[in-house]
Scaffold this motif. Structure first.
Motif, PDB file in Angstrom:
ATOM      1  N   VAL A   1       0.847  -1.651  -0.198  1.00  0.00           N
ATOM      2  CA  VAL A   1       0.034   0.154   0.124  1.00  0.00           C
ATOM      3  C   VAL A   1       0.646   1.437  -0.068  1.00  0.00           C
ATOM      4  O   VAL A   1       0.280   2.430  -0.433  1.00  0.00           O
ATOM      5  CB  VAL A   1      -1.075  -0.051   1.347  1.00  0.00           C
ATOM      6  N   PHE A   2       2.038   1.145   0.885  1.00  0.00           N
ATOM      7  CA  PHE A   2       3.042   2.238   0.713  1.00  0.00           C
ATOM      8  C   PHE A   2       3.581   3.037  -0.276  1.00  0.00           C
ATOM      9  O   PHE A   2       3.182   3.684  -1.338  1.00  0.00           O
ATOM     10  CB  PHE A   2       3.862   2.307   1.664  1.00  0.00           C
ATOM     11  N   PHE A   3       3.777   2.037  -0.817  1.00  0.00           N
ATOM     12  CA  PHE A   3       4.822   1.599  -2.890  1.00  0.00           C
ATOM     13  C   PHE A   3       3.790   2.497  -3.727  1.00  0.00           C
ATOM     14  O   PHE A   3       3.470   3.456  -4.212  1.00  0.00           O
ATOM     15  CB  PHE A   3       5.842   0.957  -2.717  1.00  0.00           C
ATOM     16  N   VAL A   4       2.511   1.885  -3.486  1.00  0.00           N
ATOM     17  CA  VAL A   4       1.930   2.535  -4.483  1.00  0.00           C
ATOM     18  C   VAL A   4       0.922   3.278  -4.207  1.00  0.00           C
ATOM     19  O   VAL A   4       0.933   4.541  -5.752  1.00  0.00           O
ATOM     20  CB  VAL A   4      -0.214   1.513  -4.680  1.00  0.00           C
ATOM     21  N   THR A   5       0.700   3.981  -3.212  1.00  0.00           N
ATOM     22  CA  THR A   5       0.765   6.061  -2.809  1.00  0.00           C
ATOM     23  C   THR A   5       1.785   6.599  -2.888  1.00  0.00           C
ATOM     24  O   THR A   5       0.941   7.718  -2.953  1.00  0.00           O
ATOM     25  CB  THR A   5       0.262   5.513  -1.506  1.00  0.00           C
ATOM     26  N   CYS A   6       2.831   5.649  -3.055  1.00  0.00           N
ATOM     27  CA  CYS A   6       3.577   6.765  -3.661  1.00  0.00           C
ATOM     28  C   CYS A   6       3.893   7.290  -4.835  1.00  0.00           C
ATOM     29  O   CYS A   6       4.281   7.724  -5.559  1.00  0.00           O
ATOM     30  CB  CYS A   6       5.384   6.360  -2.376  1.00  0.00           C
ATOM     31  N   MET A   7       3.643   5.861  -5.217  1.00  0.00           N
ATOM     32  CA  MET A   7       4.302   5.898  -6.796  1.00  0.00           C
ATOM     33  C   MET A   7       2.348   7.055  -7.849  1.00  0.00           C
ATOM     34  O   MET A   7       2.142   7.597  -8.449  1.00  0.00           O
ATOM     35  CB  MET A   7       3.487   4.557  -7.573  1.00  0.00           C
ATOM     36  N   ALA A   8       1.475   7.599  -6.813  1.00  0.00           N
ATOM     37  CA  ALA A   8       0.259   7.480  -6.786  1.00  0.00           C
ATOM     38  C   ALA A   8       0.369   8.961  -6.623  1.00  0.00           C
ATOM     39  O   ALA A   8      -0.305   9.658  -7.405  1.00  0.00           O
ATOM     40  CB  ALA A   8      -1.186   7.169  -6.243  1.00  0.00           C
ATOM     41  N   LEU A   9       1.628   9.333  -5.196  1.00  0.00           N
ATOM     42  CA  LEU A   9       1.075  10.982  -5.242  1.00  0.00           C
ATOM     43  C   LEU A   9       2.477  11.311  -6.210  1.00  0.00           C
ATOM     44  O   LEU A   9       2.793  12.962  -6.591  1.00  0.00           O
ATOM     45  CB  LEU A   9       2.189  10.835  -3.884  1.00  0.00           C
TER      46      LEU A   9
END
Length: 109
Positions: free
Chosen positions: A65-73
């Motif tokens: 979830v952390f990596f996906v939200t980093c890419m989304a940001l």
């Protein structure tokens, strides 16, 4: 768009804190030897090996979830650019073409 960015940022911070807490809750491989001789508590709410499986899976899910939200940001906050934009080289003018010498002429001495 600002609401979505704020929401993704909040999820990112919560998942980062969850990863930190979950990693700190896990015991290392050297802790098993101490637990075998009675210095540590081998039993837990989840059983002897149940807590390790639960904590490792939870850590993996929070990390994903952390990596996906980093890419989304990155995608949400990156400036919009045109297709012809070269990034760092966008302000550099191209070099002028060098005139070639005709084949039949000789260079004077």
């Amino acid at each position: 768009m600002d609401f979505i960015t704020s929401l993704v940022l909040i999820v990112n911070v919560i998942s980062a804190l969850a990863v930190i807490v979950l990693v700190l809750m896990q015991h290392g491989k050297g802790a098993d030897m101490g637990a075998a001789f009675g210095s540590g508590s081998a039993g837990s709410v989840f059983g002897a090996s149940g807590s390790a499986n639960f904590l490792s899976r939870s850590t993996g899910i929070c990390a994903a979830v952390f990596f996906v939200t980093c890419m989304a940001l990155v995608l949400l906050t990156a400036p919009k650019s045109s297709r012809g934009d070269l990034g760092v080289m966008s302000g550099v003018a191209s070099a002028p073409a060098v005139a070639s010498q005709p084949v039949g002429q000789k260079i004077p001495d």
